[in-house]
Write a protein that holds these residues in place. Structure first.
Motif, PDB file in Angstrom:
ATOM      1  N   GLY A  98       0.788  -1.217   0.000  1.00  0.00           N
ATOM      2  CA  GLY A  98       0.000   0.000   0.000  1.00  0.00           C
ATOM      3  C   GLY A  98       0.822   1.271   0.000  1.00  0.00           C
ATOM      4  O   GLY A  98       0.277   2.361   0.112  1.00  0.00           O
ATOM      5  N   ALA A  99       2.142   1.161  -0.125  1.00  0.00           N
ATOM      6  CA  ALA A  99       2.984   2.360  -0.136  1.00  0.00           C
ATOM      7  C   ALA A  99       3.218   2.793  -1.574  1.00  0.00           C
ATOM      8  O   ALA A  99       3.766   2.047  -2.378  1.00  0.00           O
ATOM      9  N   ALA A 100       2.766   3.993  -1.931  1.00  0.00           N
ATOM     10  CA  ALA A 100       2.920   4.475  -3.304  1.00  0.00           C
ATOM     11  C   ALA A 100       4.378   4.723  -3.642  1.00  0.00           C
ATOM     12  O   ALA A 100       4.821   4.473  -4.761  1.00  0.00           O
ATOM     13  N   ASP A 101       5.139   5.221  -2.685  1.00  0.00           N
ATOM     14  CA  ASP A 101       6.555   5.510  -2.927  1.00  0.00           C
ATOM     15  C   ASP A 101       7.344   5.007  -1.724  1.00  0.00           C
ATOM     16  O   ASP A 101       7.741   5.785  -0.853  1.00  0.00           O
ATOM     17  N   PRO A 102       7.573   3.675  -1.639  1.00  0.00           N
ATOM     18  CA  PRO A 102       8.215   3.128  -0.443  1.00  0.00           C
ATOM     19  C   PRO A 102       9.636   3.647  -0.286  1.00  0.00           C
ATOM     20  O   PRO A 102      10.364   3.842  -1.258  1.00  0.00           O
ATOM     21  N   SER A 103      10.011   3.887   0.965  1.00  0.00           N
ATOM     22  CA  SER A 103      11.358   4.406   1.242  1.00  0.00           C
ATOM     23  C   SER A 103      12.405   3.303   1.241  1.00  0.00           C
ATOM     24  O   SER A 103      13.595   3.583   1.260  1.00  0.00           O
ATOM     25  N   GLY A 104      11.980   2.075   1.229  1.00  0.00           N
ATOM     26  CA  GLY A 104      12.917   0.958   1.221  1.00  0.00           C
ATOM     27  C   GLY A 104      12.234  -0.310   1.693  1.00  0.00           C
ATOM     28  O   GLY A 104      11.043  -0.305   2.053  1.00  0.00           O
ATOM     29  N   PHE A 105      13.008  -1.381   1.703  1.00  0.00           N
ATOM     30  CA  PHE A 105      12.465  -2.693   2.056  1.00  0.00           C
ATOM     31  C   PHE A 105      13.394  -3.380   3.037  1.00  0.00           C
ATOM     32  O   PHE A 105      14.608  -3.184   3.015  1.00  0.00           O
ATOM     33  N   LYS A 106      12.800  -4.182   3.871  1.00  0.00           N
ATOM     34  CA  LYS A 106      13.540  -5.053   4.759  1.00  0.00           C
ATOM     35  C   LYS A 106      13.347  -6.493   4.287  1.00  0.00           C
ATOM     36  O   LYS A 106      12.233  -6.913   3.983  1.00  0.00           O
ATOM     37  N   VAL A 107      14.440  -7.232   4.221  1.00  0.00           N
ATOM     38  CA  VAL A 107      14.375  -8.640   3.855  1.00  0.00           C
ATOM     39  C   VAL A 107      14.212  -9.455   5.130  1.00  0.00           C
ATOM     40  O   VAL A 107      14.965  -9.291   6.086  1.00  0.00           O
ATOM     41  N   CYS A 108      13.227 -10.345   5.148  1.00  0.00           N
ATOM     42  CA  CYS A 108      12.904 -11.125   6.337  1.00  0.00           C
ATOM     43  C   CYS A 108      13.477 -12.532   6.217  1.00  0.00           C
ATOM     44  O   CYS A 108      13.555 -13.094   5.126  1.00  0.00           O
ATOM     45  N   LYS A 109      13.883 -13.087   7.331  1.00  0.00           N
ATOM     46  CA  LYS A 109      14.493 -14.421   7.320  1.00  0.00           C
ATOM     47  C   LYS A 109      13.483 -15.538   7.527  1.00  0.00           C
ATOM     48  O   LYS A 109      13.801 -16.704   7.344  1.00  0.00           O
ATOM     49  N   GLY A 110      12.260 -15.196   7.900  1.00  0.00           N
ATOM     50  CA  GLY A 110      11.257 -16.222   8.108  1.00  0.00           C
ATOM     51  C   GLY A 110       9.933 -15.601   8.492  1.00  0.00           C
ATOM     52  O   GLY A 110       9.828 -14.389   8.682  1.00  0.00           O
ATOM     53  N   ILE A 111       8.926 -16.460   8.600  1.00  0.00           N
ATOM     54  CA  ILE A 111       7.582 -15.989   8.909  1.00  0.00           C
ATOM     55  C   ILE A 111       6.895 -16.984   9.826  1.00  0.00           C
ATOM     56  O   ILE A 111       7.111 -18.203   9.727  1.00  0.00           O
ATOM     57  N   ILE A 112       6.079 -16.458  10.755  1.00  0.00           N
ATOM     58  CA  ILE A 112       5.233 -17.290  11.605  1.00  0.00           C
ATOM     59  C   ILE A 112       3.885 -17.403  10.913  1.00  0.00           C
ATOM     60  O   ILE A 112       3.152 -16.426  10.797  1.00  0.00           O
ATOM     61  N   MET A 113       3.586 -18.601  10.430  1.00  0.00           N
ATOM     62  CA  MET A 113       2.377 -18.801   9.648  1.00  0.00           C
ATOM     63  C   MET A 113       1.139 -18.782  10.542  1.00  0.00           C
ATOM     64  O   MET A 113       1.237 -18.802  11.775  1.00  0.00           O
ATOM     65  N   MET A 114      -0.014 -18.771   9.904  1.00  0.00           N
ATOM     66  CA  MET A 114      -1.257 -18.630  10.659  1.00  0.00           C
ATOM     67  C   MET A 114      -1.573 -19.860  11.497  1.00  0.00           C
ATOM     68  O   MET A 114      -2.392 -19.787  12.417  1.00  0.00           O
ATOM     69  N   ASN A 115      -0.941 -21.003  11.207  1.00  0.00           N
ATOM     70  CA  ASN A 115      -1.147 -22.199  12.036  1.00  0.00           C
ATOM     71  C   ASN A 115      -0.094 -22.326  13.130  1.00  0.00           C
ATOM     72  O   ASN A 115      -0.070 -23.318  13.861  1.00  0.00           O
ATOM     73  N   GLY A 116       0.818 -21.329  13.232  1.00  0.00           N
ATOM     74  CA  GLY A 116       1.846 -21.339  14.264  1.00  0.00           C
ATOM     75  C   GLY A 116       3.187 -21.866  13.812  1.00  0.00           C
ATOM     76  O   GLY A 116       4.170 -21.751  14.548  1.00  0.00           O
ATOM     77  N   ASP A 117       3.278 -22.476  12.618  1.00  0.00           N
ATOM     78  CA  ASP A 117       4.563 -22.967  12.109  1.00  0.00           C
ATOM     79  C   ASP A 117       5.482 -21.794  11.770  1.00  0.00           C
ATOM     80  O   ASP A 117       5.026 -20.776  11.248  1.00  0.00           O
ATOM     81  N   PHE A 118       6.765 -21.972  12.067  1.00  0.00           N
ATOM     82  CA  PHE A 118       7.763 -21.000  11.609  1.00  0.00           C
ATOM     83  C   PHE A 118       8.426 -21.565  10.360  1.00  0.00           C
ATOM     84  O   PHE A 118       8.923 -22.692  10.371  1.00  0.00           O
ATOM     85  N   CYS A 119       8.439 -20.784   9.300  1.00  0.00           N
ATOM     86  CA  CYS A 119       9.054 -21.227   8.047  1.00  0.00           C
ATOM     87  C   CYS A 119      10.112 -20.212   7.637  1.00  0.00           C
ATOM     88  O   CYS A 119       9.810 -19.036   7.421  1.00  0.00           O
ATOM     89  N   PRO A 120      11.374 -20.643   7.511  1.00  0.00           N
ATOM     90  CA  PRO A 120      12.431 -19.733   7.067  1.00  0.00           C
ATOM     91  C   PRO A 120      12.405 -19.583   5.554  1.00  0.00           C
ATOM     92  O   PRO A 120      11.727 -20.334   4.844  1.00  0.00           O
ATOM     93  N   VAL A 121      13.134 -18.608   5.074  1.00  0.00           N
ATOM     94  CA  VAL A 121      13.328 -18.483   3.634  1.00  0.00           C
ATOM     95  C   VAL A 121      14.011 -19.752   3.120  1.00  0.00           C
ATOM     96  O   VAL A 121      14.898 -20.304   3.785  1.00  0.00           O
ATOM     97  N   TYR A 122      13.577 -20.225   1.977  1.00  0.00           N
ATOM     98  CA  TYR A 122      13.967 -21.497   1.340  1.00  0.00           C
ATOM     99  C   TYR A 122      13.308 -22.700   2.015  1.00  0.00           C
ATOM    100  O   TYR A 122      13.637 -23.834   1.687  1.00  0.00           O
ATOM    101  N   GLY A 123      12.401 -22.445   2.938  1.00  0.00           N
ATOM    102  CA  GLY A 123      11.623 -23.531   3.507  1.00  0.00           C
ATOM    103  C   GLY A 123      10.460 -23.895   2.599  1.00  0.00           C
ATOM    104  O   GLY A 123      10.062 -23.132   1.704  1.00  0.00           O
TER     105      GLY A 123
END
Length: 274
Positions: A53-78
């Motif tokens: 939703g940012a029309a002109d984003p100032s930058g991005f952060k790269v995330c190493k993983g995410i906590i899914m809606m079922n509680g599982d943690f999945c890293p990048v390349y998972g």
């Protein structure tokens, strides 16, 4: 229990660092400086992606993983099972297997404020026929170049386990890895495998017990049973023990004649006495 609640070493082994648990659907950040959109993997495949939703984003952060809606943690390349778009013809919802390649969060957006991912880049894989000797489905990257999607966290259903097809490529143990207990090195070692051949030759591990309802979709359907064959085989198994114990001259389904057998025994006794 007190050791766990006070945030000591026992709780740290269980994955609790003393901080409040993160809400579902939030991300873990990499310790990197911000990136511009053209520096990300997503920009090379989706240059016009609408980010958070940012029309002109100032930058991005790269995330190493995410906590899914079922509680599982999945890293990048998972690996995950995700909810695909409904089929254009059948209109049914589908679940498919994919691999998380990049998770981005737009700085200064609502996603940044609430620690949510702005976009999740997924590499899609086809689940094929079962492969020997594992008897588990072969995974193949879809399309050429590899097909990728942008998904929301709500589309991710659960994590899944994949394994390299070591039998096909004759992967061997190349050494040993030291086992650690309570953060200390021990004298115990376990074999370490050196993967050979195609590093992207994977099979989907169907043995995991959790999320069985989601995994059931990828199991091979059971072959239909033939009623007539089942009856014939059952009857043959029932008759076989009786046939093996039948006496010479005995007709099927008839017991041995008791009177004749007793007469034979009496004659044998008389001849023995003489």
């Amino acid at each position: 229990m007190a050791l766990i609640l006070t945030g000591g070493i026992v709780s740290s082994y269980l994955g609790d660092d003393g901080a409040a648990p993160k809400p579902l659907g939030t991300v873990a950040l990499l310790m990197t400086d911000k990136l511009m959109f053209h520096d990300t993997q997503t920009s090379m495949l989706f240059p016009q992606a609408h980010m958070g939703g940012a029309a002109d984003p100032s930058g991005f952060k790269v995330c190493k993983g995410i906590i899914m809606m079922n509680g599982d943690f999945c890293p990048v390349y998972g690996w995950v099972i995700y909810q695909a778009a409904p089929h254009a013809v059948e209109g049914e919802e589908r679940t498919e297997v994919g691999r998380i390649m990049e998770i981005l969060r737009v700085m200064g957006s609502n996603d940044h404020r609430y620690q949510r991912p702005s976009t999740i880049l997924i590499e899609t894989w086809d689940v094929g026929a079962r492969t020997a000797p594992y008897h588990m489905p072969q995974l193949t990257p879809r399309g050429h170049p590899r097909h990728r999607l942008l998904l929301r966290v709500q589309d991710l259903l659960c994590t899944v386990n994949t394994q390299h097809n070591c039998a096909r490529h004759n992967c061997l143990s190349s050494g040993a890895r030291v086992v650690r207990q309570e953060r200390e090195r021990t004298e115990q070692t376990i074999p370490q495998v050196e993967h050979r051949g195609d590093p992207r030759d994977y099979v989907l591990n169907l043995c995991q017990m959790r999320d069985a309802s989601l995994m059931a979709h990828f199991h091979a359907p059971r072959p239909p049973l033939n009623r007539e064959d089942i009856i014939l085989k059952g009857a043959a198994m029932e008759v076989a023990p009786r046939t093996s114990t039948r006496q010479p001259g005995q007709r099927p389904g008839h017991p041995a004649p008791r009177g004749r057998a007793r007469a034979g025994m009496a004659s044998a006794s008389v001849s023995h006495l003489h």
